[in-house]
Design an enzyme around this catalytic site. Structure first.
Site, short mmCIF file in Angstrom:
data_model
loop_
_atom_site.label_atom_id
_atom_site.label_comp_id
_atom_site.label_asym_id
_atom_site.label_seq_id
_atom_site.Cartn_x
_atom_site.Cartn_y
_atom_site.Cartn_z
N LYS A 112 71.35 26.86 72.12
CA LYS A 112 70.39 25.81 72.06
C LYS A 112 69.60 25.94 70.70
CE LYS A 112 66.56 23.38 74.15
NZ LYS A 112 65.63 23.19 75.35
N LYS B 148 74.19 23.04 72.92
CA LYS B 148 73.00 21.85 72.46
C LYS B 148 72.57 21.98 71.24
CE LYS B 148 68.99 19.74 74.56
NZ LYS B 148 67.94 19.56 75.59
#
Length: 326
Positions: free
Chosen positions: A195, A248
């Site tokens: 992330k 992500k």
């Protein structure tokens, strides 16, 4: 006579192209995010995310019924509480908004797979993902205690999957141990393994009302210039017991989807995030792009890079287009 390969033989008709297509998007691959707020009779469109809404529990069924009718089987829940404090206590409260939403969904739609985002940023008054020292430093191990409590409370409410997005070191170990000790050995962890600290999160922070009140999240979310670091992060999560790995944002980091696919055998999730969604919607509203064409091309791109599952705010539209036989 010049001899060359005739690749176009396999592109001559729609049926031929369908016959040899290598990657496919299925409605079962889609996970649809939902934003749940406290209050009554609330269905408010998020200004930076056209077509995405805040829902109060009493208006949630109309959205769930549409989701089910489209064949979407999985949702990812984000809670937006009215009360916030320094320790994000609503994140692990038995009657917290996400816990209420999980029970509501599982009561009315028991076959719906409910994924609970596990973080503190929506619940803290400072907007960071954990406990802050008085000097403003984020405390890793102290944060793990509260995140583990949140995960257990979500599992008790009926969540099918716990999805920690906080990026604390050791979060998979801490949450796995807490779930196991509480009797939830059967609940899998979908780790936000890679992330990045990304500017693409802007619209989400409006939706979740989770923007940091000072500073940024670069000391715990990853530097977007780094790829090898992402492999180390993912490897740690695998060793600690993650059941899914996630990348992500998605669109700018398909290289990481491919790298994780080549390195690990766990189910791989890509998050097609808010900024990616909002740019497509804005361009489509201005008539600059073919929305359906661009979105479906992006979805197939995720699959081609190696993703098994796609979290996307486009999920309902994609499901409709798939029903149309695209």
């Amino acid at each position: 006579m010049i001899t060359f390969d005739r690749h176009r033989r396999l592109r001559r008709s729609p049926a031929m192209r369908n016959l040899v297509r290598e990657n496919h998007v299925r409605v079962e691959d889609l996970i649809y995010p939902l934003f749940i707020v406290e209050g009554e009779n609330i269905k408010n469109e998020i200004s930076s995310m056209p077509g995405v809404y805040h829902f109060s529990l009493d208006r949630l069924n109309e959205e769930l019924q549409e989701i089910v009718s489209l064949g979407i089987q999985s949702v990812l829940l984000f809670g937006v509480p009215e009360h916030k404090d320094a320790l994000g206590t609503e994140a692990y409260a038995e009657d917290g908004i996400v816990q209420q939403a999980i029970r509501h969904i599982k009561s009315g739609f028991p076959e719906m797979l409910v994924i609970a985002d596990t973080c503190l940023c929506e619940y803290t008054d400072h907007g960071h993902c954990g406990v802050l020292h008085e000097c403003g430093e984020l405390l890793n191990d102290e944060s793990l205690v509260l995140l583990s409590q949140a995960a257990v409370s979500q599992a008790k409410a009926g969540a099918d999957i716990i999805a920690p997005s906080n990026m604390m070191d050791g979060f998979v170990t801490a949450i796995r141990e807490a779930l196991d000790e509480a009797g939830f050995t059967h609940i899998p962890i979908m780790s936000y393994a890679v992330k990045y600290a990304s500017a693409y999160y802007g619209p989400f922070r409006e939706a979740a009302k989770s923007a940091p009140q000072f500073g940024n999240r670069k000391s715990y979310q990853m530097d977007y210039a780094n790829a090898r670091e992402g492999l180390r992060e993912a490897e740690s999560d695998v060793i600690e017991g993650a059941d899914f790995l996630m990348v992500k944002p998605g669109l700018a980091y398909m290289d990481m989807v491919l790298r994780l696919r080549q390195s690990f055998d766990l189910p791989l999730v890509v998050y097609n995030i808010s900024g990616e969604y909002s740019m497509v919607k804005a361009a489509s509203a201005n008539g600059w792009i073919d929305e359906q064409g661009v979105v479906m091309e992006t979805m197939v791109g995720f699959k081609r890079a190696g993703a098994d599952l796609i979290i996307t705010y486009h999920a309902k539209d994609v499901a409709k287009w798939l029903q149309g036989g695209l």
